[in-house]
Design an enzyme around this catalytic site. Structure first.
Site, PDB file in Angstrom:
ATOM      1  N   ASN A  18      -7.414   9.360  -2.479  1.00  0.00           N
ATOM      2  CA  ASN A  18      -6.799  10.390  -1.642  1.00  0.00           C
ATOM      3  C   ASN A  18      -7.627  10.664  -0.389  1.00  0.00           C
ATOM      4  O   ASN A  18      -7.500   9.992   0.613  1.00  0.00           O
ATOM      5  CB  ASN A  18      -6.592  11.651  -2.489  1.00  0.00           C
ATOM      6  CG  ASN A  18      -5.692  12.669  -1.840  1.00  0.00           C
ATOM      7  OD1 ASN A  18      -5.668  12.821  -0.624  1.00  0.00           O
ATOM      8  ND2 ASN A  18      -4.932  13.403  -2.640  1.00  0.00           N
ATOM      9  N   ASP A  24      -8.443  16.604  -3.074  1.00  0.00           N
ATOM     10  CA  ASP A  24      -7.498  16.123  -2.057  1.00  0.00           C
ATOM     11  C   ASP A  24      -8.276  15.709  -0.810  1.00  0.00           C
ATOM     12  O   ASP A  24      -9.325  15.083  -0.914  1.00  0.00           O
ATOM     13  CB  ASP A  24      -6.471  17.223  -1.780  1.00  0.00           C
ATOM     14  CG  ASP A  24      -5.151  16.704  -1.232  1.00  0.00           C
ATOM     15  OD1 ASP A  24      -5.167  15.820  -0.364  1.00  0.00           O
ATOM     16  OD2 ASP A  24      -4.086  17.196  -1.659  1.00  0.00           O
ATOM     17  N   SER A  25      -7.812  16.076   0.363  1.00  0.00           N
ATOM     18  CA  SER A  25      -8.429  15.648   1.616  1.00  0.00           C
ATOM     19  C   SER A  25      -9.786  16.311   1.827  1.00  0.00           C
ATOM     20  O   SER A  25     -10.086  17.360   1.240  1.00  0.00           O
ATOM     21  CB  SER A  25      -7.500  15.974   2.786  1.00  0.00           C
ATOM     22  OG  SER A  25      -6.268  15.312   2.643  1.00  0.00           O
ATOM     23  N   TYR A  46       0.820  -1.203   0.000  1.00  0.00           N
ATOM     24  CA  TYR A  46       0.000   0.000   0.000  1.00  0.00           C
ATOM     25  C   TYR A  46       0.863   1.265   0.000  1.00  0.00           C
ATOM     26  O   TYR A  46       1.993   1.276   0.473  1.00  0.00           O
ATOM     27  CB  TYR A  46      -0.902   0.044   1.237  1.00  0.00           C
ATOM     28  CG  TYR A  46      -1.781  -1.154   1.435  1.00  0.00           C
ATOM     29  CD1 TYR A  46      -2.716  -1.536   0.477  1.00  0.00           C
ATOM     30  CD2 TYR A  46      -1.697  -1.909   2.605  1.00  0.00           C
ATOM     31  CE1 TYR A  46      -3.531  -2.636   0.676  1.00  0.00           C
ATOM     32  CE2 TYR A  46      -2.510  -3.010   2.818  1.00  0.00           C
ATOM     33  CZ  TYR A  46      -3.419  -3.371   1.846  1.00  0.00           C
ATOM     34  OH  TYR A  46      -4.220  -4.458   2.051  1.00  0.00           O
TER      35      TYR A  46
END
Length: 324
Positions: free
Chosen positions: A184, A235-236, A134
């Site tokens: 993500n 993204d986050s 991972y």
């Protein structure tokens, strides 16, 4: 015959004047964030905003591995430790107070997750880099103490990434979705029935409806409610107490907000984005028990620093696992 100087000519005006023009979301409710705190005059790849039970803010910088702790009242910045693993990307806090740090490793196959105290002591490997392939970017706890994580591997035409669930005993790993391109950001709805995942290099938002076991996808439950535009991508992310989703747009200097069905309902702009500044917006997070949102970004490309910005969101932040 018309001369060349008399031909219709394109000019830079309006949206085309911006380094990062907003096209499809230009009619959304739009606000501009205010500066909150400068972390460094150097461009650091800030990420991983998370608050503990005492309201202290933890975050990190990816490329140098610094773990920062900030007192929101005094704005004092401390650096309690440096990650011993390469390229940490997210911090999530267990309700026992431990920091769970996701790291990307070599960005290919040596990522993992370790847990530590807030001072970096008593390190425990949760997912070991030497026994898996991972590349772990982010995670979110459920109320049972298990967690979902994103595998950041692949690219647009070689989707190696995915989303996995780790049971509360940290021994069983179950795939949720696979074959996506650089998984993500990840967030879990208040009732833990909907998992949100951003797919950065394919510019997509996934909405995954789960059965009660938390690992089985409901019939027709995995959907893509939104396709983003532009470079680089989503993204986050985090949710508020109304189940709205806040997604940082990396390379675009903004945060997009979606309702619980995946419709865009607002956006937050970082100052200077039209001139190409502070485009690396990576992570939004709410100050506990408030609707005040903190957003991190940096200005590496333009030689600038690293900043936290703030606005008020639609609702108070969701009190997730560490507060339960």
């Amino acid at each position: 015959m018309m001369s060349q100087q008399d031909l219709p000519t394109l000019f830079y005006s309006g949206k085309s004047n911006s380094a990062v023009p907003i096209i499809s979301e230009s009619e959304l409710q739009t606000i501009t964030a205010e500066p909150w705190l400068e972390i460094s005059k150097k461009g650091l790849q800030l990420e991983g905003l998370n608050f503990d039970r005492q309201g202290q803010l933890f975050l990190l910088d990816v490329f140098e591995g610094n773990i920062f702790k900030i007192n929101p009242e005094t704005k004092e910045i401390k650096r309690p430790f440096v990650s011993h693993k390469a390229n940490p990307a997210a911090i999530k806090i267990h309700k026992d107070g431990r920091l769970f740090v996701c790291y990307l490793g070599d960005f290919k196959s040596t990522g993992g997750i370790f847990a530590a105290t807030e001072n970096g002591d008593n390190i425990q490997d949760i997912i070991e880099d030497f026994s898996t392939t991972y590349c772990i970017d982010d995670m979110v706890f459920d109320s049972k103490g298990g967690f979902y994580f994103t595998d950041f591997r692949g690219y647009s035409t070689n989707p190696l990434g995915g989303v996995y669930y780790v049971a509360p005993d940290f021994r069983t790993v179950t795939p949720i979705i696979q074959n996506i391109s650089v998984a993500n950001g990840i967030a879990l709805s208040k009732d833990e029935k909907v998992l949100w995942v951003t797919e950065t290099t394919a510019n997509r938002l996934h909405r995954i409806a789960l059965e009660d076991d938390g690992v089985t996808i409901q019939p027709f439950g995995a959907t893509i409610p939104y396709y983003f535009t532009g470079h680089e991508g989503p993204d986050s992310c985090c949710i508020d107490s109304d189940d709205n989703l806040y997604v940082a747009m990396y390379g675009q200097g903004r945060v997009l907000v979606f309702n619980k069905r995946g419709y865009p309902i607002g956006q937050i702009l970082i100052p200077g984005r039209d001139e190409g500044h502070m485009l690396r917006s990576t992570h939004p997070q709410f100050i506990p028990d408030t609707n005040q949102l903190i957003i991190c970004s940096n200005d590496i490309e333009m030689g600038g620093g690293s900043m936290l910005y703030t606005v008020n969101g639609f609702a108070k932040g969701h009190q997730s696992f560490q507060f339960q």
